[in-house]
Scaffold this motif. Structure first.
Motif, PDB file in Angstrom:
ATOM      1  N   ALA A  22       0.737  -1.158  -0.043  1.00 38.31           N
ATOM      2  CA  ALA A  22       0.131   0.012  -0.015  1.00 38.31           C
ATOM      3  C   ALA A  22       0.842   1.251  -0.006  1.00 38.31           C
ATOM      4  CB  ALA A  22      -0.838   0.025   1.312  1.00 38.31           C
ATOM      5  N   TYR A  23       2.068   1.228   0.834  1.00 37.50           N
ATOM      6  CA  TYR A  23       2.992   2.298   0.723  1.00 37.50           C
ATOM      7  C   TYR A  23       3.403   2.557  -0.517  1.00 37.50           C
ATOM      8  CZ  TYR A  23       6.771   5.245   1.939  1.00 37.50           C
ATOM      9  OH  TYR A  23       8.130   6.322   1.902  1.00 37.50           O
ATOM     10  N   ARG A  24       3.595   1.730  -1.713  1.00 37.90           N
ATOM     11  CA  ARG A  24       3.866   1.757  -2.947  1.00 37.90           C
ATOM     12  C   ARG A  24       2.788   2.288  -3.860  1.00 37.90           C
ATOM     13  NH1 ARG A  24       7.796  -3.587  -3.302  1.00 37.90           N
ATOM     14  NH2 ARG A  24       9.457  -2.737  -1.907  1.00 37.90           N
ATOM     15  N   LYS A  25       1.746   2.472  -3.390  1.00 34.76           N
ATOM     16  CA  LYS A  25       0.520   2.852  -3.963  1.00 34.76           C
ATOM     17  C   LYS A  25      -0.035   1.919  -4.845  1.00 34.76           C
ATOM     18  CE  LYS A  25       1.351   7.381  -3.035  1.00 34.76           C
ATOM     19  NZ  LYS A  25       0.723   8.037  -1.787  1.00 34.76           N
ATOM     20  N   ARG A  26      -0.195   0.654  -4.345  1.00 37.25           N
ATOM     21  CA  ARG A  26      -0.683  -0.395  -5.249  1.00 37.25           C
ATOM     22  C   ARG A  26      -1.842  -0.911  -4.060  1.00 37.25           C
ATOM     23  NH1 ARG A  26       3.321  -4.631  -7.132  1.00 37.25           N
ATOM     24  NH2 ARG A  26       1.661  -5.270  -8.491  1.00 37.25           N
TER      25      ARG A  26
END
Length: 150
Positions: A22-26
């Protein structure tokens, strides 16, 4: 106890991976990972894990599966024997050996009925003119029926 700890660790690890994703915007992938990560702890909380470990590690459960397998095997063997024509001959006749295997005449009520049976259409009469000596399929069928006493 050990299985509960392992499942909790797997769930915690999966949720950690979901957070990194989620931190990687996925976000879609993170949601799927979190869904899979919650399954082990959910199974522990519902008691299914304890049931599975009891199922796997108890010898009486495996013995029960063995008895069920033996029962299924006996059922299949009896069905196969019945289809091959051995059905209904649980005991040999009173005369000793089985007439199906020795070629001896049958002793008992079945033999009496076949001896007292009146002659049918094909017995005692000559064949119709169209079928005489042709050796066609009707002769084969007639031979099979006579063999079985019909």
């Amino acid at each position: 106890m050990l299985t509960s700890t392992v499942c909790a660790a797997v769930s915690a690890g999966g949720l950690g991976i979901a957070l990194l994703t989620a931190y990687r915007k996925r976000f879609l992938a993170a949601t799927r990972i979190a869904a899979f990560a919650l399954i082990p702890i959910g199974l522990v909380m519902t008691g299914i894990i304890d049931w599975v470990t009891d199922l796997v590690f108890k010898p009486t459960v495996w013995a029960g599966f063995g008895v069920l397998a033996l029962s299924a095997l006996l059922f299949l063997v009896s069905r196969a024997a019945e289809r091959r024509g051995a059905g209904g001959h649980d005991l040999p006749p009173a005369g000793g050996a089985d007439p199906l295997t020795t070629g001896a005449p049958a002793i008992g009520a079945a033999a009496g009925r076949s001896a007292q049976r009146p002659k049918g259409r094909s017995e005692g009469r000559s064949q119709p003119k169209g079928r005489k000596g042709t050796g066609g399929e009707f002769d084969d069928i007639e031979a099979i029926l006579k063999k079985h006493g019909i």
